[in-house]
Design a protein around this motif. Sequence first.
Motif, mmCIF file in Angstrom:
data_model
loop_
_atom_site.group_PDB
_atom_site.id
_atom_site.type_symbol
_atom_site.label_atom_id
_atom_site.label_comp_id
_atom_site.label_asym_id
_atom_site.label_seq_id
_atom_site.Cartn_x
_atom_site.Cartn_y
_atom_site.Cartn_z
ATOM 1 N N THR A 10 -0.024 -8.879 2.662
ATOM 2 C CA THR A 10 0.899 -9.918 3.106
ATOM 3 C C THR A 10 2.040 -10.137 2.119
ATOM 4 N N THR A 11 1.755 -9.971 0.836
ATOM 5 C CA THR A 11 2.811 -10.105 -0.168
ATOM 6 C C THR A 11 3.904 -9.066 0.067
ATOM 7 N N ALA A 12 3.499 -7.818 0.252
ATOM 8 C CA ALA A 12 4.463 -6.733 0.452
ATOM 9 C C ALA A 12 5.215 -6.884 1.764
ATOM 10 N N LEU A 13 4.507 -7.178 2.845
ATOM 11 C CA LEU A 13 5.164 -7.315 4.150
ATOM 12 C C LEU A 13 6.186 -8.439 4.157
ATOM 13 N N SER A 14 5.899 -9.512 3.434
ATOM 14 C CA SER A 14 6.802 -10.663 3.419
ATOM 15 C C SER A 14 8.167 -10.306 2.846
ATOM 16 N N ALA A 15 8.207 -9.322 1.962
ATOM 17 C CA ALA A 15 9.459 -8.971 1.297
ATOM 18 C C ALA A 15 10.055 -7.651 1.786
ATOM 19 N N ALA A 16 9.408 -7.001 2.741
ATOM 20 C CA ALA A 16 9.810 -5.643 3.124
ATOM 21 C C ALA A 16 11.009 -5.597 4.059
ATOM 22 N N GLY A 17 11.141 -6.569 4.935
ATOM 23 C CA GLY A 17 12.222 -6.514 5.903
ATOM 24 C C GLY A 17 11.930 -5.606 7.081
ATOM 25 N N LEU A 18 10.668 -5.272 7.302
ATOM 26 C CA LEU A 18 10.241 -4.518 8.475
ATOM 27 C C LEU A 18 9.588 -5.489 9.463
ATOM 28 N N PRO A 19 9.496 -5.120 10.754
ATOM 29 C CA PRO A 19 8.876 -6.016 11.731
ATOM 30 C C PRO A 19 7.450 -6.381 11.332
ATOM 31 N N THR A 20 7.134 -7.663 11.379
ATOM 32 C CA THR A 20 5.798 -8.119 10.983
ATOM 33 C C THR A 20 5.092 -8.889 12.090
ATOM 34 N N ASP A 21 5.698 -8.948 13.293
ATOM 35 C CA ASP A 21 5.031 -9.640 14.382
ATOM 36 C C ASP A 21 3.758 -8.911 14.786
ATOM 37 N N ARG A 22 3.739 -7.592 14.563
ATOM 38 C CA ARG A 22 2.551 -6.781 14.785
ATOM 39 C C ARG A 22 2.532 -5.708 13.707
ATOM 40 N N PHE A 23 1.395 -5.509 13.051
ATOM 41 C CA PHE A 23 1.314 -4.439 12.064
ATOM 42 C C PHE A 23 -0.105 -3.893 12.024
ATOM 43 N N SER A 24 -0.227 -2.697 11.467
ATOM 44 C CA SER A 24 -1.516 -2.010 11.382
ATOM 45 C C SER A 24 -1.793 -1.679 9.921
ATOM 46 N N PHE A 25 -2.913 -2.189 9.393
ATOM 47 C CA PHE A 25 -3.290 -1.882 8.015
ATOM 48 C C PHE A 25 -4.191 -0.657 8.012
ATOM 49 N N GLU A 26 -3.770 0.403 7.324
ATOM 50 C CA GLU A 26 -4.498 1.671 7.327
ATOM 51 C C GLU A 26 -5.230 1.942 6.017
ATOM 52 N N GLY A 27 -5.147 1.019 5.049
ATOM 53 C CA GLY A 27 -5.874 1.205 3.792
ATOM 54 C C GLY A 27 -5.368 2.395 3.002
ATOM 55 N N PHE A 28 -6.275 3.046 2.271
ATOM 56 C CA PHE A 28 -5.934 4.239 1.508
ATOM 57 C C PHE A 28 -6.043 5.468 2.409
ATOM 58 N N LEU A 29 -5.055 6.327 2.354
ATOM 59 C CA LEU A 29 -5.114 7.596 3.073
ATOM 60 C C LEU A 29 -6.104 8.525 2.381
ATOM 61 N N PRO A 30 -6.647 9.522 3.099
ATOM 62 C CA PRO A 30 -7.574 10.472 2.476
ATOM 63 C C PRO A 30 -6.949 11.176 1.271
ATOM 64 N N ALA A 31 -7.779 11.493 0.298
ATOM 65 C CA ALA A 31 -7.288 12.152 -0.918
ATOM 66 C C ALA A 31 -6.937 13.616 -0.673
#
Length: 283
Positions: free
Chosen positions: A121-142
């Motif tokens: 939420t900290t990052a999204l608040s300052a990103a300037g990208l749409p936040t009405d809907r978002f998908s959290f994907e965590g860490f991508l595979p190594a």
Amino acid sequence: MSQTQAGTLYIVPTPIGNLGDLSPRAQQVLTDVAAIAAEDTRHSRQLLQQFAIQNEVFALHEHNERERAQAVIARLLAGDDLALISDAGTPLISDPGYVLVQQCRTAGVRVVALPGPCAITTALSAAGLPTDRFSFEGFLPAKPQQRRKVLTALLEEPRTMVFYESPHRILATLEDLAATIGPDRQMVMGRELTKQFETYLSGSIAEVMAQVQADSNQQRGEMVLMLAGATLVESDVDVATALRTVAILRQHLPLKKAAACAAEIHGVRKNQLYQLALESDNT
């Protein structure tokens, strides 16, 4: 003889960088509980010492959570109030705790979550990208092959996507984003959030990658990657026609199958067509 009242498990967020973000309520809970379950006891003791909190601290992490959960619940059922913290941010968000909380719910133990620091939420608040809907994907595979497979599956995801990434993989991940999603998709990279060297890089994937490649400082610390969702590229006429086909096919097929068939007939994206059909149902 009266039965002992069960204790409460408190989920307590801790700072992701700035110590001033540990709320007064969080400090009070950590002071008052009988013990604190921590992802890394050495790391957490350093944080607690900053606030003169001297409670018992024991380890609860991804490698021992399943075997220790029942012992923790036994303490709670015996009347102890306990707190769960992770190394930074809100527990259970890409951190351990799910197994314990799930088993607490099953056992009827009260769970209280405190609001507080969270990198998403900290990052999204300052990103300037749409936040009405978002998908959290965590860490991508190594592993590169698995990482590209996951990213390819997200190519048509219309929501803003959020990923966590580590310094030693950031360049490889950006390269894979450019190769799978395309170099022109807009993104924002937040780094070292709430800390002294907090930075945000924004632009196309190619532009952000160039900035990271050119400055080794941007390859250090904890990162949050935020990627703009896919947009419809088909004409409004094509989509409208496809939606009419979906409506006809739904008389005989489930929505998902109807959308897939209509997408193939009209050459539009099935995921977006399915989403539009769902939205039309709700209007």
